[in-house]
Design a protein around this motif. Structure first.
Motif, short mmCIF file in Angstrom:
data_model
loop_
_atom_site.label_atom_id
_atom_site.label_comp_id
_atom_site.label_asym_id
_atom_site.label_seq_id
_atom_site.Cartn_x
_atom_site.Cartn_y
_atom_site.Cartn_z
N HIS A 1 -8.31 -1.84 17.35
CA HIS A 1 -6.93 -1.36 17.28
C HIS A 1 -6.83 -0.25 16.24
O HIS A 1 -7.49 -0.30 15.19
CB HIS A 1 -5.98 -2.49 16.89
CG HIS A 1 -5.89 -3.60 17.88
ND1 HIS A 1 -4.73 -3.90 18.55
CD2 HIS A 1 -6.81 -4.48 18.33
CE1 HIS A 1 -4.94 -4.92 19.37
NE2 HIS A 1 -6.21 -5.30 19.24
N HIS A 2 -5.99 0.75 16.52
CA HIS A 2 -5.68 1.75 15.49
C HIS A 2 -4.93 1.06 14.36
O HIS A 2 -4.03 0.25 14.59
CB HIS A 2 -4.83 2.87 16.07
CG HIS A 2 -5.61 3.87 16.88
ND1 HIS A 2 -6.68 4.56 16.36
CD2 HIS A 2 -5.46 4.29 18.16
CE1 HIS A 2 -7.17 5.37 17.29
NE2 HIS A 2 -6.46 5.22 18.39
N ALA A 3 -5.29 1.41 13.12
CA ALA A 3 -4.67 0.78 11.96
C ALA A 3 -4.51 1.80 10.84
O ALA A 3 -5.02 2.93 10.92
CB ALA A 3 -5.50 -0.41 11.48
N ALA A 4 -3.79 1.40 9.81
CA ALA A 4 -3.62 2.24 8.62
C ALA A 4 -3.55 1.36 7.39
O ALA A 4 -2.94 0.30 7.41
CB ALA A 4 -2.36 3.09 8.74
N ARG A 5 -4.20 1.82 6.33
CA ARG A 5 -4.18 1.11 5.05
C ARG A 5 -3.20 1.83 4.12
O ARG A 5 -3.27 3.06 3.96
CB ARG A 5 -5.58 1.09 4.44
CG ARG A 5 -5.70 0.28 3.16
CD ARG A 5 -7.11 0.29 2.63
NE ARG A 5 -8.03 -0.40 3.51
CZ ARG A 5 -8.90 0.19 4.30
NH1 ARG A 5 -8.97 1.52 4.33
NH2 ARG A 5 -9.72 -0.51 5.07
N PHE A 6 -2.31 1.08 3.50
CA PHE A 6 -1.24 1.65 2.68
C PHE A 6 -1.48 1.39 1.19
O PHE A 6 -1.99 0.33 0.81
CB PHE A 6 0.12 1.05 3.08
CG PHE A 6 0.66 1.59 4.37
CD1 PHE A 6 1.76 2.43 4.38
CD2 PHE A 6 0.06 1.27 5.58
CE1 PHE A 6 2.25 2.94 5.57
CE2 PHE A 6 0.55 1.76 6.77
CZ PHE A 6 1.65 2.60 6.77
N SER A 7 -1.08 2.34 0.38
CA SER A 7 -1.08 2.15 -1.07
C SER A 7 0.08 2.93 -1.66
O SER A 7 0.62 3.85 -1.03
CB SER A 7 -2.41 2.61 -1.69
OG SER A 7 -2.65 3.99 -1.42
N LEU A 8 0.50 2.54 -2.85
CA LEU A 8 1.58 3.22 -3.57
C LEU A 8 1.00 3.87 -4.82
O LEU A 8 0.28 3.21 -5.59
CB LEU A 8 2.69 2.23 -3.95
CG LEU A 8 3.41 1.53 -2.79
CD1 LEU A 8 4.44 0.56 -3.33
CD2 LEU A 8 4.06 2.54 -1.86
N ARG A 9 1.33 5.12 -5.03
CA ARG A 9 0.80 5.85 -6.19
C ARG A 9 1.94 6.54 -6.93
O ARG A 9 2.71 7.30 -6.33
CB ARG A 9 -0.25 6.87 -5.74
CG ARG A 9 -1.46 6.21 -5.11
CD ARG A 9 -2.46 7.21 -4.62
NE ARG A 9 -3.55 6.56 -3.91
CZ ARG A 9 -4.48 7.20 -3.23
NH1 ARG A 9 -4.46 8.51 -3.16
NH2 ARG A 9 -5.43 6.52 -2.61
N HIS A 10 1.99 6.29 -8.21
CA HIS A 10 3.02 6.89 -9.06
C HIS A 10 2.43 8.14 -9.68
O HIS A 10 1.52 8.08 -10.51
CB HIS A 10 3.45 5.89 -10.14
CG HIS A 10 4.61 6.35 -10.94
ND1 HIS A 10 4.53 6.64 -12.28
CD2 HIS A 10 5.90 6.60 -10.58
CE1 HIS A 10 5.71 7.02 -12.72
NE2 HIS A 10 6.56 7.00 -11.71
N ILE A 11 2.96 9.30 -9.25
CA ILE A 11 2.46 10.59 -9.74
C ILE A 11 3.64 11.37 -10.29
O ILE A 11 4.62 11.62 -9.58
CB ILE A 11 1.77 11.39 -8.62
CG1 ILE A 11 0.64 10.56 -7.99
CG2 ILE A 11 1.23 12.70 -9.15
CD1 ILE A 11 -0.01 11.21 -6.79
#
Length: 552
Positions: free
Chosen positions: A89-99
């Motif tokens: 399956h197509h998927a995506a990995r998410f992250s949050l970055r404070h810049i």
């Protein structure tokens, strides 16, 4: 032991229901501060990411692991690996970055396998490489834009509630991406349209590829930025040195069970043949493989079945459990290594078939054992070069890629030098750090620091030293050095260099894959430790693709 504080996102009734009567006191709303979201692997950022991922999954009808990954529920394709078939399956990995003063959502397109488990992780890794290995800029950008279209509304911010439909906590994501303006040094900047200017949040420079040095038949040094192309067009760096020393051919030995011997023998024949890249001229970094002797200008001898350098590995009793079978397999490989090493110093190829998968290691409450690691440790202590081969490698369709990878490994393990970096200071020592964690060992003995030393820019004077970290600091699942551990590491580096050269280096470069924490910097830059250095102590930090430096 009771927790002093519990952090949670949700509505009050939901939190009360989740904890029942375990909460002593009132639930308080607290603001999220800049300090809370400073670290990407921090607890608050982790909670925010999980809440966002679950909100997106609920609103867009996507699958999720509830933590980092979202995937489309419709199947993308089915891939075969060996005898098994896997839905993808197509998927995506998410992250949050404070810049700066903003929080950004980073999306990394990937693949999801519903049947993924520890038992088939190697097969799934091969499929990932087969699909994503060719996902260069254009395909990656298309996948990224596809996920933007799935998640966001075009031209306006998108709001996600957590819990879904409650409006208790809202994530507002703008549809505009964050671009970076990257320019090349000593070149005029390209003027961008005003419509792009407002999207540029980051700026950087492009660092040219470091040239590598090779040799040609005219005994002159040739430079190229691509390792494989430099070898194919010229020859290894030590070409003329090897010829003058008359080192002779590289001898290969084999450890293999009888049932798979014909398969491995045919595979080794391919090492002397021509192989074209599977994708032809579309391949960016791979060139034609023309056979080991043509590439490295060095003869190589592959054994055949029945030859003295072909050790037939005895079968494992099928009734043995994973513990006894792994120990039996390690003993039989060790016996084969000892037998072959007595014939000289060949490079030993060790083949273990897929049918022995369950005997490649075990883990219980008292011990963790890995056959590969045991054999490697046994051989390193005796100066024996080995290369493990899996059945997947033999069956891999792109033989050009496989034989470039394997031939470089063979050449380097024969103590030859395929290439060296060009233009580096000859008075610089290079140090690489790596960590291994043993979950079963006692505290203070469960983390081992591996420290490899290259004592000049030509890659000569390699030493490897293992030591325990006495007071490790664990953050985000990664170990870091305390001040005293970092200081001891610095003393070890200085001592080993002095023993090798009877002098101290003018410059030391340290590489590791995690950030240098303040205690590590302080321990390594301790003034009393390096008061005899002729120059500053430099630590080059290469952290997830970012480059920086500290000095003391």
């Amino acid at each position: 032991m009771p927790f002093k504080k519990v952090l949670a996102f949700g509505i009050l009734d939901g939190i009360h229901n989740a904890f029942n009567d375990l909460i002593d006191g009132e639930i308080q709303r607290v603001p999220i501060t800049e300090q809370d979201i400073r670290y990407e692997d921090g607890a608050i950022v982790s909670l925010l990411r999980q809440a966002l991922v679950r909100s997106i999954a609920d609103k867009r009808g996507l699958g999720t692991d509830g933590s980092r990954v979202l995937w489309k529920k419709e199947k993308y394709t089915t891939e075969r690996e060996g005898k098994d078939f896997f839905d993808v399956h197509h998927a995506a990995r998410f992250s949050l970055r404070h810049i700066g003063e903003q929080m950004f959502v980073a999306i990394d397109p990937t693949l999801y396998f519903p049947a993924e488990s520890k038992e088939n992780e190697e097969a799934i890794l091969n499929i990932r490489l087969r699909i994503l290995g060719y996902q260069h800029n254009d395909k990656f950008n298309a996948a990224l834009n596809d996920w933007r279209a799935v998640i966001l509304k075009r031209g306006e911010p998108t709001i996600f509630d957590y819990p879904a439909g409650s409006a208790a906590f809202q994530f507002i994501i703008k549809s505009a991406p964050a671009f970076a303006s990257i320019r090349q040094p000593r070149r005029n900047a390209v003027k961008l349209a005003n419509s792009f200017g407002r999207l540029i949040h980051h700026r950087g420079i492009e660092i040219p590829e470091q040239p590598l040095r090779f040799a040609d038949k005219a005994q002159s040094v040739v430079k190229d930025t691509l390792p494989i192309r430099g070898l194919a067009n010229n020859g290894p760096f030590d070409l003329n040195l090897s010829s003058q020393a008359d080192e002779g051919p590289i001898n290969i030995a084999v450890i293999c069970p009888g049932a798979e011997a014909p398969l491995l023998e045919q595979f080794l024949v391919d090492g002397s043949r021509f192989h074209n890249p599977q994708r032809g001229t579309k391949e960016e970094y791979l060139v034609q493989y023309t056979g080991f002797e043509n590439v490295y200008r060095t003869p190589i001898v592959f054994p055949s079945r029945g030859a003295p350098l072909w050790y037939m590995l005895p079968e494992i009793d099928s009734l043995l459990d994973e513990c006894d079978g792994a120990l039996d397999l390690s003993r039989k490989i060790r016996d084969g290594v000892s037998s072959l090493a007595a014939t000289g110093r060949p490079i030993i190829l060790i083949f273990t078939p897929d049918r022995w998968q369950r005997w490649r290691g075990f883990k219980n409450d008292d011990e963790m054992f890995d056959v590969h690691d045991f054999v490697k440790a046994y051989c390193v202590q005796r100066g024996i070069a080995t290369q493990f081969l899996s059945q997947d490698t033999l069956g891999y369709q792109d033989k050009c890629r496989v034989w470039w990878w394997l031939s470089i490994a063979i050449y380097a393990k024969a103590m030859r030098t395929p290439w060296v970096l060009d233009g580096l200071d000859s008075d610089t020592a290079f140090v690489g750090l790596g960590y291994a964690i043993n979950q079963h060992a006692n505290k203070g003995k469960h983390i081992v620091l591996g420290c490899s030393h290259l004592y000049n820019a030509q890659g000569q004077g390699l030493q490897f030293r293992l030591s325990r970290i006495e007071n490790p600091i664990i953050s985000g699942g990664n170990p870091f050095l305390s001040f005293e551990d970092a200081r001891r590491l610095g003393e070890t580096i200085r001592t080993l260099f002095w023993e090798s050269h009877l002098k101290l280096p003018g410059r030391v470069v340290i590489h590791k894959q995690t950030p240098f924490r303040s205690k590590e910097q302080q321990g390594l830059n301790e003034k009393t430790l390096y008061r005899n250095f002729r120059k500053y102590w430099w630590a080059l930090l290469i952290i997830k693709g970012k480059l920086g430096a500290v000095y003391g």
